[in-house]
Design a protein around this motif. Structure first.
Motif, PDB file in Angstrom:
ATOM      1  N   ASN A 123       0.581  -1.372   0.127  1.00  0.00           N
ATOM      2  CA  ASN A 123       0.414  -0.033   0.336  1.00  0.00           C
ATOM      3  C   ASN A 123       0.806   1.288  -0.484  1.00  0.00           C
ATOM      4  N   GLN A 124       1.912   1.032   0.265  1.00  0.00           N
ATOM      5  CA  GLN A 124       2.495   2.299   1.397  1.00  0.00           C
ATOM      6  C   GLN A 124       3.115   2.432  -0.741  1.00  0.00           C
ATOM      7  N   GLN A 125       3.669   2.135  -1.327  1.00  0.00           N
ATOM      8  CA  GLN A 125       4.564   1.465  -2.349  1.00  0.00           C
ATOM      9  C   GLN A 125       3.192   2.791  -3.203  1.00  0.00           C
ATOM     10  N   ILE A 126       1.907   1.489  -3.688  1.00  0.00           N
ATOM     11  CA  ILE A 126       1.136   1.922  -4.241  1.00  0.00           C
ATOM     12  C   ILE A 126       0.833   4.027  -4.066  1.00  0.00           C
ATOM     13  N   HIS A 127       0.928   4.093  -2.596  1.00  0.00           N
ATOM     14  CA  HIS A 127       0.451   5.595  -2.629  1.00  0.00           C
ATOM     15  C   HIS A 127       1.664   6.219  -2.314  1.00  0.00           C
ATOM     16  N   ARG A 128       2.546   5.750  -2.661  1.00  0.00           N
ATOM     17  CA  ARG A 128       3.826   6.804  -3.557  1.00  0.00           C
ATOM     18  C   ARG A 128       3.907   6.955  -4.999  1.00  0.00           C
ATOM     19  N   ARG A 129       3.280   6.660  -5.420  1.00  0.00           N
ATOM     20  CA  ARG A 129       3.197   6.133  -7.043  1.00  0.00           C
ATOM     21  C   ARG A 129       2.316   7.041  -7.591  1.00  0.00           C
ATOM     22  N   VAL A 130       1.125   6.543  -6.841  1.00  0.00           N
ATOM     23  CA  VAL A 130       0.473   7.556  -7.400  1.00  0.00           C
ATOM     24  C   VAL A 130       0.411   8.880  -7.171  1.00  0.00           C
ATOM     25  N   SER A 131       0.342   9.008  -6.081  1.00  0.00           N
ATOM     26  CA  SER A 131       1.012  10.526  -5.571  1.00  0.00           C
ATOM     27  C   SER A 131       1.570  11.158  -6.882  1.00  0.00           C
ATOM     28  N   GLU A 132       2.928  10.600  -6.588  1.00  0.00           N
ATOM     29  CA  GLU A 132       3.804  11.226  -8.265  1.00  0.00           C
ATOM     30  C   GLU A 132       3.179  11.372  -9.538  1.00  0.00           C
ATOM     31  N   LEU A 133       2.372  10.038  -9.614  1.00  0.00           N
ATOM     32  CA  LEU A 133       1.871  10.319 -11.319  1.00  0.00           C
ATOM     33  C   LEU A 133       1.131  11.569 -11.216  1.00  0.00           C
ATOM     34  N   LEU A 134       0.322  11.504  -9.777  1.00  0.00           N
ATOM     35  CA  LEU A 134      -1.069  12.448 -10.136  1.00  0.00           C
ATOM     36  C   LEU A 134      -0.449  13.703 -10.110  1.00  0.00           C
ATOM     37  N   GLU A 135       0.868  14.154  -9.752  1.00  0.00           N
ATOM     38  CA  GLU A 135       1.768  15.224  -9.506  1.00  0.00           C
ATOM     39  C   GLU A 135       1.908  15.795 -10.631  1.00  0.00           C
ATOM     40  N   LEU A 136       2.284  14.433 -11.620  1.00  0.00           N
ATOM     41  CA  LEU A 136       2.732  14.661 -13.277  1.00  0.00           C
ATOM     42  C   LEU A 136       1.774  15.320 -14.065  1.00  0.00           C
ATOM     43  N   VAL A 137       0.979  15.273 -13.760  1.00  0.00           N
ATOM     44  CA  VAL A 137       0.091  15.199 -14.600  1.00  0.00           C
ATOM     45  C   VAL A 137      -1.107  16.746 -13.414  1.00  0.00           C
ATOM     46  N   GLN A 138      -1.110  16.926 -12.773  1.00  0.00           N
ATOM     47  CA  GLN A 138      -1.556  18.115 -11.430  1.00  0.00           C
ATOM     48  C   GLN A 138      -2.906  17.577 -11.380  1.00  0.00           C
ATOM     49  N   LEU A 139      -2.854  16.303 -10.733  1.00  0.00           N
ATOM     50  CA  LEU A 139      -4.405  16.207 -10.707  1.00  0.00           C
ATOM     51  C   LEU A 139      -4.192  15.475  -9.205  1.00  0.00           C
ATOM     52  N   GLN A 140      -3.410  16.109  -8.592  1.00  0.00           N
ATOM     53  CA  GLN A 140      -3.861  15.322  -7.119  1.00  0.00           C
ATOM     54  C   GLN A 140      -4.814  15.759  -6.066  1.00  0.00           C
ATOM     55  N   ASP A 141      -5.877  17.218  -6.221  1.00  0.00           N
ATOM     56  CA  ASP A 141      -6.902  16.807  -6.264  1.00  0.00           C
ATOM     57  C   ASP A 141      -8.204  16.869  -6.787  1.00  0.00           C
ATOM     58  N   TYR A 142      -7.956  15.539  -7.699  1.00  0.00           N
ATOM     59  CA  TYR A 142      -8.662  15.017  -8.271  1.00  0.00           C
ATOM     60  C   TYR A 142      -8.931  13.089  -7.996  1.00  0.00           C
ATOM     61  N   ALA A 143      -8.113  12.932  -7.009  1.00  0.00           N
ATOM     62  CA  ALA A 143      -7.201  11.210  -6.626  1.00  0.00           C
ATOM     63  C   ALA A 143      -8.452  10.779  -6.552  1.00  0.00           C
ATOM     64  N   LYS A 144      -9.698  11.344  -5.611  1.00  0.00           N
ATOM     65  CA  LYS A 144     -11.401  10.765  -5.561  1.00  0.00           C
ATOM     66  C   LYS A 144     -12.211  10.573  -5.958  1.00  0.00           C
ATOM     67  N   ARG A 145     -12.113  11.111  -7.232  1.00  0.00           N
ATOM     68  CA  ARG A 145     -12.705  11.641  -8.253  1.00  0.00           C
ATOM     69  C   ARG A 145     -13.195  10.441  -9.164  1.00  0.00           C
ATOM     70  N   LEU A 146     -14.462  10.302  -9.454  1.00  0.00           N
ATOM     71  CA  LEU A 146     -14.699   8.773 -10.868  1.00  0.00           C
ATOM     72  C   LEU A 146     -14.907   9.318 -11.874  1.00  0.00           C
ATOM     73  N   PRO A 147     -13.683   8.776 -12.726  1.00  0.00           N
ATOM     74  CA  PRO A 147     -14.116   9.023 -14.304  1.00  0.00           C
ATOM     75  C   PRO A 147     -15.034  10.222 -15.028  1.00  0.00           C
ATOM     76  N   SER A 148     -16.500   9.527 -14.912  1.00  0.00           N
ATOM     77  CA  SER A 148     -17.119  10.510 -15.187  1.00  0.00           C
ATOM     78  C   SER A 148     -17.256  12.067 -14.253  1.00  0.00           C
ATOM     79  N   GLU A 149     -16.776  12.255 -13.899  1.00  0.00           N
ATOM     80  CA  GLU A 149     -16.574  13.226 -12.901  1.00  0.00           C
ATOM     81  C   GLU A 149     -15.288  13.911 -13.701  1.00  0.00           C
TER      82      GLU A 149
END
Ligand code: ADP
Ligand code: ADP
Length: 225
Positions: free
Chosen positions: A107-133
């Motif tokens: 889980n920790q590795q996943i969280h770190r990697r997902v954070s890194e990737l969200l940051e890369l495309v500036q979607l940190q604030d959208y982590a919990k959204r659904l694709p339809s949103e």
């Protein structure tokens, strides 16, 4: 050692030769585009590299290994299509995490990697959204991050931008190139659009009728930097 190598690869469908005696060697960390008219064998080449189809003859090496001898779950390659279909019931984070969970990361590795990737495309604030949103551009970014998450040797992109309107398409071209530069990954992109190839590529491989006609950087091929 090249990251991708096609040695004399031929693929036929019945009597129809889709790819003929293809020889291609690609250096790691480049944005490489297969450019050519519809039906010239671009997708077939990409699908064989991804291990989704077998060549009739010849050999394809990915990271020095024959792709036909690596079992599907060990293949270090990912593909993004135009209809990138995110999992609609999963959050943005969960979509990106999907391939990492399959790989058995904790889980920790996943969280770190997902954070890194969200940051890369500036979607940190959208982590919990659904694709339809999300907007179309945001969905495309998530699809890209999902494909990049397991750190593939090569990211294959089969006309991923062709369904977008002209403005978004232009914006995504610039973004794709920037993501490739920031990550240093090898991207293999397929398009029939010369302008698109010129905008993004380090190397353009011009294909016609199942063969490579020319190959080089945009400047050498078309006098453009
Ligand atoms: P491109 O990506 O450049 O448009 P493709 O690689 O999709 O070209 O196709 C190359 C040729 O192989 C085309 O003539 C196409 O009709 C043929 N082809 C591709 N896939 C198949 C298939 N699954 N069955 C039969 N013919 C195919
Ligand atoms: P679930 O509740 O099904 O685990 P979540 O959307 O909460 O779905 O999370 C999916 C995965 O994405 C988890 O591995 C989680 O650690 C990770 N994740 C969730 N939110 C974030 C975030 N803001 N930054 C990085 N990783 C996240």
């Amino acid at each position: 050692q090249p990251v991708v190598q096609f040695d004399n690869v031929t693929k036929s469908y019945g009597k129809h030769v889709a790819v003929e005696n293809l020889n291609l060697s690609i250096e790691a960390g480049k944005f490489v585009t297969l450019l050519g008219p519809s039906g010239c064998g671009k997708s077939t080449s990409l699908r064989m590299l991804g291990g989704f189809e077998m060549p009739n003859s010849g050999r394809i090496l990915l990271g020095g290994k024959d792709v036909t001898r690596v079992p599907p779950n060990k293949r270090n390659v990912n593909i993004v299509f135009q209809d990138y279909a995110l999992f609609p019931h999963m959050s943005v984070a969960k979509n990106i995490a999907f391939g990492l969970e399959l790989k058995g990361l904790d889980n920790q590795q996943i969280h770190r990697r997902v954070s890194e990737l969200l940051e890369l495309v500036q979607l940190q604030d959208y982590a919990k959204r659904l694709p339809s949103e999300l907007s179309g551009g945001q969905r495309q970014r998530v699809a890209l991050m999902r494909a990049l998450a397991p750190d593939p040797d090569v990211l294959l992109l089969d006309e991923p931008l062709s369904a977008l309107d002209a403005k978004l398409r232009q914006q995504m071209q610039i973004e794709l190139k920037s993501i490739q530069e920031k990550t240093g990954k090898t991207f293999m992109f397929v398009t029939h659009d010369q302008e698109e190839a010129l905008t993004m590529s380090d190397t353009i491989v011009v294909m016609n009728k199942g063969k490579i006609e020319q190959m080089g950087d945009p400047n050498t091929l078309y006098g453009r930097p």
